[in-house]
Design a protein around this motif. Structure first.
Motif, PDB file in Angstrom:
ATOM      1  N   VAL A   1      36.293  39.061  37.951  1.00 26.32           N
ATOM      2  CA  VAL A   1      37.192  39.916  37.762  1.00 26.32           C
ATOM      3  C   VAL A   1      37.012  40.583  36.502  1.00 26.32           C
ATOM      4  O   VAL A   1      36.917  39.879  35.274  1.00 26.32           O
ATOM      5  CB  VAL A   1      38.620  39.534  37.873  1.00 26.32           C
ATOM      6  N   TYR A   2      36.600  41.814  36.245  1.00 26.29           N
ATOM      7  CA  TYR A   2      36.399  42.487  34.787  1.00 26.29           C
ATOM      8  C   TYR A   2      37.323  43.673  34.685  1.00 26.29           C
ATOM      9  O   TYR A   2      37.527  44.586  35.674  1.00 26.29           O
ATOM     10  CB  TYR A   2      34.723  43.044  34.978  1.00 26.29           C
ATOM     11  N   VAL A   3      37.752  43.720  33.513  1.00 25.42           N
ATOM     12  CA  VAL A   3      39.146  44.397  33.012  1.00 25.42           C
ATOM     13  C   VAL A   3      38.532  45.479  31.642  1.00 25.42           C
ATOM     14  O   VAL A   3      38.095  44.956  30.825  1.00 25.42           O
ATOM     15  CB  VAL A   3      40.257  43.831  32.542  1.00 25.42           C
ATOM     16  N   LEU A   4      38.483  46.752  32.149  1.00 26.60           N
ATOM     17  CA  LEU A   4      37.998  47.767  31.214  1.00 26.60           C
ATOM     18  C   LEU A   4      39.481  48.063  30.477  1.00 26.60           C
ATOM     19  O   LEU A   4      40.344  48.572  31.321  1.00 26.60           O
ATOM     20  CB  LEU A   4      37.493  48.965  31.707  1.00 26.60           C
ATOM     21  N   ALA A   5      39.708  47.915  29.219  1.00 27.94           N
ATOM     22  CA  ALA A   5      41.205  48.058  28.527  1.00 27.94           C
ATOM     23  C   ALA A   5      40.809  49.036  27.587  1.00 27.94           C
ATOM     24  O   ALA A   5      39.712  49.161  26.846  1.00 27.94           O
ATOM     25  CB  ALA A   5      41.575  46.850  28.011  1.00 27.94           C
ATOM     26  N   GLY A   6      41.993  49.641  26.891  1.00 22.83           N
ATOM     27  CA  GLY A   6      41.878  50.588  25.922  1.00 22.83           C
ATOM     28  C   GLY A   6      42.020  49.715  24.508  1.00 22.83           C
ATOM     29  O   GLY A   6      42.145  48.738  24.492  1.00 22.83           O
TER      30      GLY A   6
ATOM     31  N   GLN B   1      42.738  50.001  31.864  1.00 30.84           N
ATOM     32  CA  GLN B   1      42.415  51.372  32.306  1.00 30.84           C
ATOM     33  C   GLN B   1      41.599  51.008  33.783  1.00 30.84           C
ATOM     34  O   GLN B   1      41.629  52.008  34.698  1.00 30.84           O
ATOM     35  CB  GLN B   1      41.238  51.748  31.513  1.00 30.84           C
ATOM     36  N   LYS B   2      41.052  49.921  34.115  1.00 28.39           N
ATOM     37  CA  LYS B   2      40.176  49.754  35.424  1.00 28.39           C
ATOM     38  C   LYS B   2      40.093  48.311  35.535  1.00 28.39           C
ATOM     39  O   LYS B   2      39.804  47.544  34.501  1.00 28.39           O
ATOM     40  CB  LYS B   2      39.002  50.363  35.167  1.00 28.39           C
ATOM     41  N   VAL B   3      40.199  48.124  36.774  1.00 33.43           N
ATOM     42  CA  VAL B   3      39.964  46.442  37.002  1.00 33.43           C
ATOM     43  C   VAL B   3      38.780  46.564  38.256  1.00 33.43           C
ATOM     44  O   VAL B   3      38.952  47.131  39.326  1.00 33.43           O
ATOM     45  CB  VAL B   3      41.378  45.827  37.545  1.00 33.43           C
ATOM     46  N   ILE B   4      37.641  45.759  38.023  1.00 36.88           N
ATOM     47  CA  ILE B   4      36.443  45.763  38.942  1.00 36.88           C
ATOM     48  C   ILE B   4      36.530  44.216  39.253  1.00 36.88           C
ATOM     49  O   ILE B   4      36.454  43.561  38.560  1.00 36.88           O
ATOM     50  CB  ILE B   4      35.395  46.051  38.112  1.00 36.88           C
ATOM     51  N   VAL B   5      36.443  44.069  40.610  1.00 40.62           N
ATOM     52  CA  VAL B   5      36.233  42.826  41.146  1.00 40.62           C
ATOM     53  C   VAL B   5      34.786  42.667  41.685  1.00 40.62           C
ATOM     54  O   VAL B   5      34.412  43.451  42.644  1.00 40.62           O
ATOM     55  CB  VAL B   5      37.135  42.591  42.342  1.00 40.62           C
ATOM     56  N   SER B   6      33.945  41.761  41.339  1.00 42.62           N
ATOM     57  CA  SER B   6      32.721  41.447  41.824  1.00 42.62           C
ATOM     58  C   SER B   6      32.753  40.134  42.837  1.00 42.62           C
ATOM     59  O   SER B   6      33.200  39.008  42.448  1.00 42.62           O
ATOM     60  CB  SER B   6      31.829  41.105  40.604  1.00 42.62           C
TER      61      SER B   6
END
Length: 234
Positions: free
Chosen positions: A1-6, A12-17
């Motif tokens: 799980v990758y989290v792009l944060a401010g 801001q966005k949660v990407i699941v691989s």
């Protein structure tokens, strides 16, 4: 799980691989993931949704590597705050300024179960180790310190990594006056023209795998297990 944060830690966005292994060389694989905007990131296999909202992959005997987005609360929340010369300031306001800067990462463990212990219901948190790291340019950051972590300077940059265990203090029921288990990471430095490109935080519970809780039935057992935990942290 990758989290792009401010810059303040807000999500801001949660990407699941995902990686689906086809051990039996299946031609078709049904998968229910709850993700949106699903994309095959390695092969050309395609999918179609069925009536039960399952994603059916035309695998052709191959492993499937895909990713998608999801909107769910994270098991651990992170908040990043800043101070300049002891006064709170936002990241935007701090950009380009000089002085004594403090950057603090606070972690909130949200994943727990309620367990009955000696007739009393207690919250027991899933143990997470939070490791936050960054590279600081030596022309901008001097006299760098970290509250609980390590520093490595090669002359041009300082590598900073801090570690925290949100919820572990509560799990063990230890008074902070005796032993304080950190649930935050704080970095301080003398700064000229503040600029910070990126920080990376890893949330993991793998470092607890070496800890055999069945042996903890005495003070000696606790000491031994904490030594094992220290080895895992290293």
């Amino acid at each position: 799980v990758y989290v792009l944060a401010g810059a303040d830690g807000s999500v801001q966005k949660v990407i699941v691989s995902e990686w689906i292994k086809t051990a039996q060389n299946e031609n078709s694989i049904a998968d229910k993931s709850g993700l949106s905007d699903i994309e095959n990131v390695k092969g050309n296999e395609t999918y179609t949704p069925d009536d039960s909202n399952m994603t059916v992959w035309d695998a052709e005997g191959n492993d499937i590597y895909y990713q998608g987005n999801i909107e769910k609360d994270l098991p651990v929340a992170m908040t990043v705050s800043y101070k300049l010369d002891g006064k709170s300031i936002s990241a935007d306001e701090l950009a380009g300024k000089s002085g004594k800067v403090t950057i603090r990462f606070d972690y909130e463990n949200r994943q727990y179960e309620t367990v009955n212990i000696d007739g009393k219901n207690e919250k027991i948190y899933v143990p997470f180790g939070m490791l936050t790291g960054m590279l600081l340019d030596s022309d901008t950051f001097r006299n760098v310190e970290v509250s609980n972590g390590k520093l490595l300077n090669d002359g041009d940059r300082t590598a900073v990594i801090g570690i925290a265990f949100p919820g572990l203090q509560e799990n063990l029921g230890i008074d902070k006056d005796k032993v304080e288990i950190p649930d935050y990471v704080e970095i301080t430095a003398d700064v000229t023209d503040f600029e910070l490109g990126m920080t990376v935080t890893i949330a993991t519970n793998e470092i607890f795998n070496e800890l055999d809780a069945t042996k903890v039935d005495s003070a000696d057992g606790l000491t031994s297990s904490l030594n094992e935990l220290t080895d895992g942290m290293q």
